[in-house]
Write a protein that holds these residues in place. Structure first.
Motif, short mmCIF file in Angstrom:
data_model
loop_
_atom_site.label_atom_id
_atom_site.label_comp_id
_atom_site.label_asym_id
_atom_site.label_seq_id
_atom_site.Cartn_x
_atom_site.Cartn_y
_atom_site.Cartn_z
N ASN A 185 -44.42 42.02 33.28
CA ASN A 185 -45.56 41.67 32.44
C ASN A 185 -45.08 40.87 31.24
OD1 ASN A 185 -47.35 42.99 34.21
ND2 ASN A 185 -46.92 44.96 33.22
N ARG A 186 -45.25 41.40 30.04
CA ARG A 186 -44.81 40.68 28.85
C ARG A 186 -43.57 41.32 28.22
NH1 ARG A 186 -50.64 39.43 25.85
NH2 ARG A 186 -51.59 38.32 27.62
N THR A 187 -42.89 42.15 28.97
CA THR A 187 -41.71 42.85 28.47
C THR A 187 -40.47 42.38 29.21
OG1 THR A 187 -43.04 44.81 27.99
CG2 THR A 187 -40.66 45.12 28.10
N THR A 188 -39.40 42.17 28.47
CA THR A 188 -38.12 41.78 29.06
C THR A 188 -37.05 42.77 28.63
OG1 THR A 188 -38.69 39.43 29.07
CG2 THR A 188 -36.37 39.99 29.25
N THR A 189 -36.33 43.32 29.60
CA THR A 189 -35.21 44.23 29.34
C THR A 189 -33.93 43.56 29.78
OG1 THR A 189 -36.62 46.17 29.72
CG2 THR A 189 -34.23 46.51 29.79
N THR A 190 -33.01 43.35 28.84
CA THR A 190 -31.72 42.75 29.17
C THR A 190 -30.68 43.84 29.34
OG1 THR A 190 -32.24 40.71 27.98
CG2 THR A 190 -29.91 41.18 28.38
N ILE A 191 -29.93 43.78 30.43
CA ILE A 191 -28.93 44.80 30.76
C ILE A 191 -27.54 44.16 30.74
CG2 ILE A 191 -28.14 46.44 32.49
CD1 ILE A 191 -31.00 46.68 33.46
N PRO A 192 -26.70 44.51 29.78
CA PRO A 192 -25.31 44.04 29.82
C PRO A 192 -24.57 44.79 30.93
CG PRO A 192 -25.95 44.78 27.61
CD PRO A 192 -26.99 45.26 28.56
N VAL A 193 -23.90 44.07 31.79
CA VAL A 193 -23.24 44.71 32.92
C VAL A 193 -22.09 45.59 32.45
CG1 VAL A 193 -21.89 44.26 35.02
CG2 VAL A 193 -23.98 42.98 34.57
N ARG A 194 -21.43 45.22 31.37
CA ARG A 194 -20.37 46.06 30.83
C ARG A 194 -20.89 47.46 30.50
NH1 ARG A 194 -16.60 44.59 25.55
NH2 ARG A 194 -15.44 46.54 25.50
N THR A 195 -22.08 47.53 29.91
CA THR A 195 -22.68 48.82 29.59
C THR A 195 -23.15 49.53 30.85
OG1 THR A 195 -23.41 47.99 27.44
CG2 THR A 195 -24.50 49.95 28.28
N LEU A 196 -23.73 48.79 31.77
CA LEU A 196 -24.23 49.37 33.01
C LEU A 196 -23.12 50.10 33.77
CD1 LEU A 196 -26.44 49.69 35.24
CD2 LEU A 196 -25.61 47.50 36.15
N LEU A 197 -21.96 49.45 33.88
CA LEU A 197 -20.87 50.00 34.67
C LEU A 197 -19.95 50.92 33.87
CD1 LEU A 197 -19.91 46.92 36.87
CD2 LEU A 197 -21.68 48.63 37.23
N ASP A 198 -20.23 51.06 32.57
CA ASP A 198 -19.60 52.10 31.75
C ASP A 198 -18.09 51.99 31.71
OD1 ASP A 198 -19.26 55.66 31.62
OD2 ASP A 198 -19.86 54.30 30.02
N GLU A 199 -17.60 50.77 31.57
CA GLU A 199 -16.16 50.58 31.51
C GLU A 199 -15.83 49.66 30.33
OE1 GLU A 199 -13.40 51.56 33.33
OE2 GLU A 199 -14.66 53.06 34.26
N GLU A 200 -14.93 50.10 29.48
CA GLU A 200 -14.56 49.30 28.32
C GLU A 200 -13.77 48.05 28.69
OE1 GLU A 200 -12.52 51.73 25.56
OE2 GLU A 200 -14.26 52.99 25.08
N ASP A 201 -13.09 48.09 29.85
CA ASP A 201 -12.23 46.96 30.19
C ASP A 201 -12.87 45.98 31.16
OD1 ASP A 201 -12.24 48.63 32.35
OD2 ASP A 201 -10.07 48.61 32.69
N THR A 202 -14.19 46.06 31.35
CA THR A 202 -14.85 45.06 32.17
C THR A 202 -14.84 43.72 31.44
OG1 THR A 202 -16.98 45.76 31.27
CG2 THR A 202 -16.35 46.64 33.40
N PRO A 203 -14.88 42.61 32.18
CA PRO A 203 -14.86 41.29 31.54
C PRO A 203 -16.02 41.11 30.57
CG PRO A 203 -14.42 41.09 33.87
CD PRO A 203 -14.83 42.51 33.64
N THR A 204 -15.80 40.36 29.52
CA THR A 204 -16.84 40.12 28.51
C THR A 204 -17.23 38.66 28.49
OG1 THR A 204 -15.13 39.84 26.83
CG2 THR A 204 -16.07 42.03 27.09
#
Length: 204
Positions: A185-204
């Motif tokens: 609808n009129r809402t946008t949710t942005t998901i950072p993959v680093r946060t999604l996969l819960d790993e500090e050492d994922t690429p940024t």
């Protein structure tokens, strides 16, 4: 010819449960789990009891025309994304003319890019696309793919797949989906993959 539509992302993660909870918070509910019990393949619905000795292979989460797959893995990894395309034969021919490998089975076709990830392609009237809900409910947008060599990748993608409106290709150290947005609808949710996969050492 109409532009392709990016509707599917596939990630590996050491903690599928945490990633699944974060997808659920964004509205993407568990749709189905696939795995095995003592070597026998099994598919489970979201409310099915998990059998003893169940080994998870992957699980799918879906909302509107958004489909996300999570699979167990020792390290966070972006495996592939999926496109609806108007002419699958033309895309395959474009890829093969560049020397890219194309692999197909009864349900899906993968284009193997030279950058270490795959692109899954489906006809717009195919079974997988038919299982999606309307894009007016929710759709992927602003999928940020980071790669070391931006200009050659942008050109190659346009030559093989045509323009992909939902995809942004930016500079990064290695091929990786940095983030994606779910538009509803009129809402946008942005998901950072680093946060999604819960790993500090994922690429940024």
């Amino acid at each position: 010819m109409s532009d392709p539509t990016l509707f599917h992302l596939h990630f590996n993660t050491p903690d599928v449960t945490v990633a699944a909870e974060r997808l659920a918070d964004a509205g993407l509910q568990l749709q189905r789990r696939f795995g095995s019990v003592r070597g026998d393949s099994i598919a489970l619905g979201p409310d099915d009891r998990t059998p003893d000795d169940f080994r998870l292979k992957l699980q799918t989460h879906q909302y509107g025309a958004v489909n996300i797959t999570l699979a167990p893995g020792q390290q966070p990894r972006f495996d592939h994304f999926g496109l609806q395309v108007a002419d699958i034969d033309e895309v395959c021919a474009n890829a093969e003319s560049r020397g890219w490998s194309v692999r197909s089975n009864d349900r899906r076709t993968f284009v193997m890019t030279p950058w270490g990830f795959r692109v899954e392609i489906h006809p717009t009237a195919g079974d997988v696309v038919a299982e999606l809900d309307e894009s007016a409910v929710a759709r992927l947008d602003n999928v940020v793919l980071r790669v070391p060599a931006v200009s050659p990748v942008r050109k190659a993608f346009k030559d093989v797949f045509e323009s992909v409106p939902e995809l942004r290709i930016e500079s990064g150290e290695e091929p990786w989906i940095h983030s994606f947005a779910i538009d509803e609808n009129r809402t946008t949710t942005t998901i950072p993959v680093r946060t999604l996969l819960d790993e500090e050492d994922t690429p940024t």
